[in-house]
Design a protein around this motif. Structure first.
Motif, mmCIF file in Angstrom:
data_model
loop_
_atom_site.group_PDB
_atom_site.id
_atom_site.type_symbol
_atom_site.label_atom_id
_atom_site.label_comp_id
_atom_site.label_asym_id
_atom_site.label_seq_id
_atom_site.Cartn_x
_atom_site.Cartn_y
_atom_site.Cartn_z
ATOM 1 N N ALA B 206 0.849 -1.198 0.000
ATOM 2 C CA ALA B 206 0.000 0.000 0.000
ATOM 3 C C ALA B 206 0.881 1.244 0.000
ATOM 4 N N GLY B 207 1.948 1.209 0.807
ATOM 5 C CA GLY B 207 2.878 2.337 0.865
ATOM 6 C C GLY B 207 3.514 2.603 -0.484
ATOM 7 N N ALA B 208 3.883 1.530 -1.192
ATOM 8 C CA ALA B 208 4.481 1.670 -2.523
ATOM 9 C C ALA B 208 3.489 2.324 -3.478
ATOM 10 N N ALA B 209 2.231 1.853 -3.418
ATOM 11 C CA ALA B 209 1.203 2.425 -4.302
ATOM 12 C C ALA B 209 1.028 3.917 -4.010
ATOM 13 N N GLY B 210 1.020 4.256 -2.721
ATOM 14 C CA GLY B 210 0.871 5.667 -2.336
ATOM 15 C C GLY B 210 2.027 6.506 -2.849
ATOM 16 N N ALA B 211 3.242 5.962 -2.706
ATOM 17 C CA ALA B 211 4.426 6.707 -3.149
ATOM 18 C C ALA B 211 4.421 6.868 -4.680
ATOM 19 N N LEU B 212 3.967 5.831 -5.386
ATOM 20 C CA LEU B 212 3.961 5.894 -6.856
ATOM 21 C C LEU B 212 2.912 6.874 -7.381
ATOM 22 N N LEU B 213 1.762 6.929 -6.686
ATOM 23 C CA LEU B 213 0.683 7.806 -7.178
ATOM 24 C C LEU B 213 0.733 9.215 -6.592
ATOM 25 N N ALA B 214 1.606 9.402 -5.599
ATOM 26 C CA ALA B 214 1.656 10.711 -4.923
ATOM 27 C C ALA B 214 1.873 11.886 -5.876
ATOM 28 N N PRO B 215 2.789 11.770 -6.844
ATOM 29 C CA PRO B 215 2.976 12.922 -7.736
ATOM 30 C C PRO B 215 1.761 13.178 -8.639
ATOM 31 N N VAL B 216 0.940 12.145 -8.849
ATOM 32 C CA VAL B 216 -0.239 12.289 -9.726
ATOM 33 C C VAL B 216 -1.416 12.874 -8.958
ATOM 34 N N PHE B 217 -1.714 12.292 -7.780
ATOM 35 C CA PHE B 217 -2.917 12.696 -7.035
ATOM 36 C C PHE B 217 -2.637 13.579 -5.812
ATOM 37 N N LEU B 218 -1.381 13.974 -5.589
ATOM 38 C CA LEU B 218 -0.968 14.819 -4.462
ATOM 39 C C LEU B 218 -1.126 14.098 -3.103
ATOM 40 N N VAL B 219 -0.528 14.721 -2.089
ATOM 41 C CA VAL B 219 -0.445 14.082 -0.767
ATOM 42 C C VAL B 219 -1.203 14.913 0.266
ATOM 43 N N PHE B 220 -2.127 14.284 0.965
ATOM 44 C CA PHE B 220 -2.864 14.959 2.047
ATOM 45 C C PHE B 220 -3.399 13.887 3.010
ATOM 46 N N PRO B 221 -3.757 14.275 4.224
ATOM 47 C CA PRO B 221 -4.044 13.263 5.260
ATOM 48 C C PRO B 221 -5.135 12.249 4.910
ATOM 49 N N ILE B 222 -6.168 12.669 4.172
ATOM 50 C CA ILE B 222 -7.247 11.697 3.908
ATOM 51 C C ILE B 222 -7.152 11.106 2.501
ATOM 52 N N MET B 223 -5.964 11.200 1.898
ATOM 53 C CA MET B 223 -5.807 10.704 0.528
ATOM 54 C C MET B 223 -6.013 9.187 0.396
ATOM 55 N N GLY B 224 -5.893 8.451 1.515
ATOM 56 C CA GLY B 224 -5.983 6.988 1.437
ATOM 57 C C GLY B 224 -7.400 6.445 1.457
ATOM 58 N N VAL B 225 -8.377 7.324 1.765
ATOM 59 C CA VAL B 225 -9.741 6.813 1.963
ATOM 60 C C VAL B 225 -10.303 6.186 0.678
ATOM 61 N N VAL B 226 -10.262 6.949 -0.412
ATOM 62 C CA VAL B 226 -10.846 6.433 -1.661
ATOM 63 C C VAL B 226 -10.070 5.220 -2.203
ATOM 64 N N PRO B 227 -8.728 5.278 -2.278
ATOM 65 C CA PRO B 227 -8.010 4.075 -2.732
ATOM 66 C C PRO B 227 -8.289 2.851 -1.861
#
Lengths: 236, 296
Positions: B206-227
């Motif tokens: 999950a962390g890898a997916a977050g790091a890979l998509l971070a530049p596309v969808f930006l980083v913020f505290p509730i960014m993990g809810v929808v994924p």
């Protein structure tokens, strides 16, 4: 070899074993018999650490093993054959067997040697080595479980109802395999309801009732009075 | 013909996103398969991975790939520690209702991590250094180089995980543990340690997916809810605990979303996944790979 001293054990607040003491002598097949609920299977689970003891000690070659985690007992040469089917159904027979060598998994040569030894000993496994274990018959699964247990080179086996669910013919084969393990220097502590068939392969017998040993004797003596022993259980 | 190029572009985007969803869903299915725990904090491990890559690339000035590797490693360790600290009571028979306990404790962890990120980083969106700038010209199609790198890395991570699961002692033991915990212990396998490793691996994906998509969808505290919700959709439509289902389900979801965006409206992008779930469950109530095991 294995000595259980004044052990209390159970599930939650319910005590099943009450001040139970017994010995499994080296290179013997010690049989535990008794009515349902006597605590036979619980005793094996307590020895293997699946059920916690609240009193007493379990000594193996003079060392108290009652506080050791279950997985470490394999390193000490103790293995356990569960009453229920315990093959990994989605793994192949070869993968199941290899897991039996987990304790020395880094020694590739030894793992291969053990695998070959098991395939030589149990031809049915060799023929199906790449098939999933879940596809085997009940008797074949039991054979796989025994072979997998032997992969770790155990010195002491805890065996719970080895013939459960097997046909009389297959059960006899399983007893013969287990009895033959004594020739390899293995000590066996076995629980069995199928006394008529298992007693002939045993050396010493403990009768358990209500979580304690009610009597003990050589297997030949119990065999001679089998009818009386069984009738005494019917009172419970 | 005019609509073919944008359609192809959408489908490519859908597949790229699908592969990254697959990475996340594979992590969720790994945790469920081995531990029988539904990890409600999965989205927050995704968020942690994104923040770690942000810290590494923007604050420490490291190369974005180092940031992604750091995200995987750190989230793996955090995942293992969380499993040890929070889920151990389940295996020590200290709780009576194990399933409910696991649900509530991971749900609590999710809220804790989300609010922790809010306190530490604030509510603002942040953007890590992209993996690459510019576009890759594929003839009729142009794709962002950053996305191509992301999908290649996602495939490498997935391939590495599948290799571990299928070809190593650790993987065989994890598959055994997923089928029978007591029988694994009888083999001498330390089920508790392996459970922590499985949780750590799942969280790291999950962390890898977050790091890979971070530049596309930006980083913020509730960014993990929808994924996270989409990962749940994927593992349900692919069949709970099926690796094959998680991968194919992710790709299908990515494609359906992109087709929905193209033919219908981008406003309902997240709704298409639920529509897909409803349709698949109506036709195949056990999911696409119904009844299959974690080990397939």
């Amino acid at each position: 070899m294995l000595e259980v001293k004044n052990v209390d054990a159970g599930y939650g607040k319910i005590n099943i074993l009450n001040d139970l003491s017994l010995k499994a002598r080296e290179n013997n097949l010690t049989l535990l018999i008794g009515p349902n609920g006597a605590g036979k299977s619980t005793l094996l689970k307590a020895i293997f650490g699946f059920v916690k003891t609240s009193k007493g000690s379990i000594e193996y070659n003079g060392k108290d093993i009652s506080s050791l985690p279950s997985h470490q007992l394999v390193d000490h040469g103790i293995s356990f054959l569960l009453q229920r089917v315990s093959v990994f159904p989605e793994l192949t027979i070869n993968e199941n067997l290899k897991l039996g060598a987990w304790a020395f998994k880094k020694d590739k040569q030894k793992v291969t040697q053990q695998l070959e030894a098991m395939y030589d000993k149990f031809d049915v496994l060799k023929q199906k080595r790449n098939e999933k274990a879940g596809l085997m018959s009940g008797g074949q699964k039991r054979t796989l479980e025994i072979a997998r247990m032997l992969m770790s080179n155990p010195k002491m086996l805890l065996i719970d109802e080895p013939s459960a669910g097997l046909s009389p013919k297959i059960a006899k084969e399983v007893y013969q395999i287990l009895h033959g393990l004594k020739d390899d220097g293995i000590t066996l502590l076995m629980v069995d309801q199928n006394i008529r068939d298992s007693i002939g392969y045993s050396d010493y017998v403990y009768v358990l009732e209500q979580g304690s040993v009610s009597s003990e004797s050589k297997a030949s003596e119990v065999e001679a009075n089998l009818k009386e022993v069984v009738q005494s259980w019917l009172k419970f | 013909m005019d609509f073919l190029v944008p359609l192809l572009a959408q489908l490519t985007n859908g597949l790229i996103i699908g592969f990254i969803y697959a990475l996340m869903a594979l992590g969720l299915t790994l945790i469920f398969g081995v531990l029988k725990v539904i990890n409600f904090a999965h989205g927050e491990f995704y968020m942690l991975g994104a923040y770690i890559s942000y810290i590494a690339s923007r604050m420490l000035g490291l190369h974005p790939i180092i940031g992604i590797i750091a995200a995987v490693a750190v989230v793996f360790i955090i995942g293992m520690l969380m499993e040890k600290a929070l889920l151990t009571p389940i295996y020590e028979d200290k709780v009576e209702r194990k399933d409910e306990y696991a649900l509530l404790i991971t749900f609590g962890l999710s809220i804790f991590l989300m609010n922790g990120a809010l306190v530490v980083f604030g509510p603002y969106q942040k953007s890590p250094e992209p993996l690459a700038s510019g576009v890759l010209d594929l003839g009729v199609l142009s794709v962002s180089s950053g996305r191509i790198y992301a999908v290649v890395l996602a495939i490498i991570f997935m391939a590495a995980t599948l290799f571990i699961i299928n070809k190593t002692w650790l993987g065989t033991a994890l598959r055994a543990l997923s089928q029978d915990r007591d029988a694994s212990t009888i083999m001498g396998i330390n089920a508790k340690t392996l459970g922590s490793i499985a949780f750590g691996l799942g969280a790291a994906m999950a962390g890898a997916a977050g790091a890979l998509l971070a530049p596309v969808f930006l980083v913020f505290p509730i960014m993990g809810v929808v994924p996270a919700i989409k990962s749940f959709v994927i593992i349900i439509l692919g069949s709970m605990g099926s690796i094959k289902g998680a991968i194919y389900g992710s790709l299908l979801l990515g494609i359906v979303e992109s087709l929905g965006v193209f033919f219908l409206s981008p406003s309902y992008r997240d709704g298409y996944s639920f529509l897909l779930l409803i349709i698949i469950l109506l036709v195949k109530p056990k999911g696409l790979f119904g009844g299959s095991q974690w080990n397939n």
